[in-house]
Write an enzyme that holds these catalytic residues in place. Structure first.
Site, PDB file in Angstrom:
ATOM      1  N   ASP A 179      37.497  27.160  43.687  1.00 21.11           N
ATOM      2  CA  ASP A 179      38.536  27.929  43.003  1.00 21.11           C
ATOM      3  C   ASP A 179      39.814  27.860  43.829  1.00 21.11           C
ATOM      4  O   ASP A 179      39.789  28.053  45.041  1.00 21.11           O
ATOM      5  CB  ASP A 179      38.095  29.391  42.848  1.00 21.11           C
ATOM      6  CG  ASP A 179      39.050  30.182  41.988  1.00 21.11           C
ATOM      7  OD1 ASP A 179      38.992  30.054  40.752  1.00 21.11           O
ATOM      8  OD2 ASP A 179      39.866  30.930  42.560  1.00 21.11           O
ATOM      9  N   ASN A 235      51.671  29.497  39.062  1.00 19.05           N
ATOM     10  CA  ASN A 235      52.189  29.590  37.687  1.00 19.05           C
ATOM     11  C   ASN A 235      53.382  30.537  37.607  1.00 19.05           C
ATOM     12  O   ASN A 235      54.374  30.245  36.933  1.00 19.05           O
ATOM     13  CB  ASN A 235      51.097  30.055  36.720  1.00 19.05           C
ATOM     14  CG  ASN A 235      50.163  28.933  36.329  1.00 19.05           C
ATOM     15  OD1 ASN A 235      50.529  27.772  36.328  1.00 19.05           O
ATOM     16  ND2 ASN A 235      48.941  29.287  35.984  1.00 19.05           N
ATOM     17  N   HIS A 276      54.098  27.185  34.175  1.00 15.64           N
ATOM     18  CA  HIS A 276      52.792  26.634  33.779  1.00 15.64           C
ATOM     19  C   HIS A 276      52.765  25.109  33.783  1.00 15.64           C
ATOM     20  O   HIS A 276      51.722  24.506  34.016  1.00 15.64           O
ATOM     21  CB  HIS A 276      52.374  27.190  32.414  1.00 15.64           C
ATOM     22  CG  HIS A 276      51.987  28.633  32.482  1.00 15.64           C
ATOM     23  ND1 HIS A 276      50.742  29.041  32.893  1.00 15.64           N
ATOM     24  CD2 HIS A 276      52.693  29.762  32.227  1.00 15.64           C
ATOM     25  CE1 HIS A 276      50.684  30.358  32.881  1.00 15.64           C
ATOM     26  NE2 HIS A 276      51.868  30.830  32.486  1.00 15.64           N
ATOM     27  N   ASP A 284      49.952  23.158  35.656  1.00 13.92           N
ATOM     28  CA  ASP A 284      49.123  22.118  35.047  1.00 13.92           C
ATOM     29  C   ASP A 284      49.126  20.851  35.895  1.00 13.92           C
ATOM     30  O   ASP A 284      48.088  20.202  36.069  1.00 13.92           O
ATOM     31  CB  ASP A 284      49.618  21.793  33.633  1.00 13.92           C
ATOM     32  CG  ASP A 284      49.251  22.865  32.617  1.00 13.92           C
ATOM     33  OD1 ASP A 284      48.485  23.794  32.964  1.00 13.92           O
ATOM     34  OD2 ASP A 284      49.727  22.765  31.467  1.00 13.92           O
ATOM     35  N   GLU A 286      41.264  27.616  36.873  1.00 11.36           N
ATOM     36  CA  GLU A 286      41.489  26.905  38.134  1.00 11.36           C
ATOM     37  C   GLU A 286      40.184  26.715  38.903  1.00 11.36           C
ATOM     38  O   GLU A 286      40.179  26.556  40.105  1.00 11.36           O
ATOM     39  CB  GLU A 286      42.535  27.626  38.995  1.00 11.36           C
ATOM     40  CG  GLU A 286      42.140  28.962  39.540  1.00 11.36           C
ATOM     41  CD  GLU A 286      42.397  30.137  38.592  1.00 11.36           C
ATOM     42  OE1 GLU A 286      42.195  31.273  39.037  1.00 11.36           O
ATOM     43  OE2 GLU A 286      42.779  29.937  37.430  1.00 11.36           O
TER      44      GLU A 286
END
Length: 178
Positions: free
Chosen positions: A50, A58, A63, A67, A92
């Site tokens: 993680d 973000n 975002h 990404d 994530e």
């Protein structure tokens, strides 16, 4: 095309949670085969990875950059292992299937953690440093998929609760003191 859509994460190109469930079902099906040779195969462990504080990426960069970080993370993980063994199972969260001893699993997870910590994610003129927390869980024969995910999740969140940027395996906390 439909198979790809069903079992591949559209953003990162890694396998998705549905593909992991198929792997899990296949693993248990093979384990239940009464005609299977009676030998102890390598132990299968899953590393749940993680990205630490991903929400702040973000929030700070947007975002689209988030990404891009996820795509680069997937590429890094795929470069560390067989492409067929990397799954994106949540926003994530990634998962890698690893075979071998518990020491090998820890050393592999620790090498991933260190490489990511040293990596600079270069996206959209931003240099972003991230860390990951990793929980390791042994895949047990006959174990329910939900139970396995619960154990893996528990180990991952134990790593996060102990300060992040470390590897946690069952009741033993293995940190970066290597």
């Amino acid at each position: 095309m439909l198979h790809r859509m069903a079992f591949e994460d559209p953003l990162t190109g890694t396998k998705n949670r549905h593909a992991l469930k198929l792997f899990f079902d296949d693993f248990n099906q093979k384990a239940m085969d009464p005609f299977q040779e009676k030998y102890e195969p390598e132990v299968t462990r899953l590393l749940m990875i993680d990205i630490d504080h991903f929400k702040s990426v973000n929030d700070e960069f947007g975002h689209e950059v988030g990404d891009s970080v996820l795509v680069e993370m997937a590429e890094l993980l795929q470069s560390y292992t067989d492409n067929h063994h990397v799954y994106r199972i949540g926003g994530e969260e990634f998962l890698i299937i690893q075979h071998g001893t518990s020491t090998q699993a820890y050393e592999f997870a620790e090498s991933i953690r260190k490489r990511i910590e040293k990596n600079v994610f270069r996206t959209h003129q931003n240099n972003i440093k991230i860390t990951v927390s990793i929980g390791i869980a042994e895949l047990k024969r006959g174990q329910a998929f939900r139970e396995f995910l619960r154990v893996a999740d528990k180990n991952l969140y134990s790593a996060k609760n102990k300060g992040r940027n470390l590897v946690h395996y069952s009741s033993i906390s293995l940190t970066e003191a290597v």
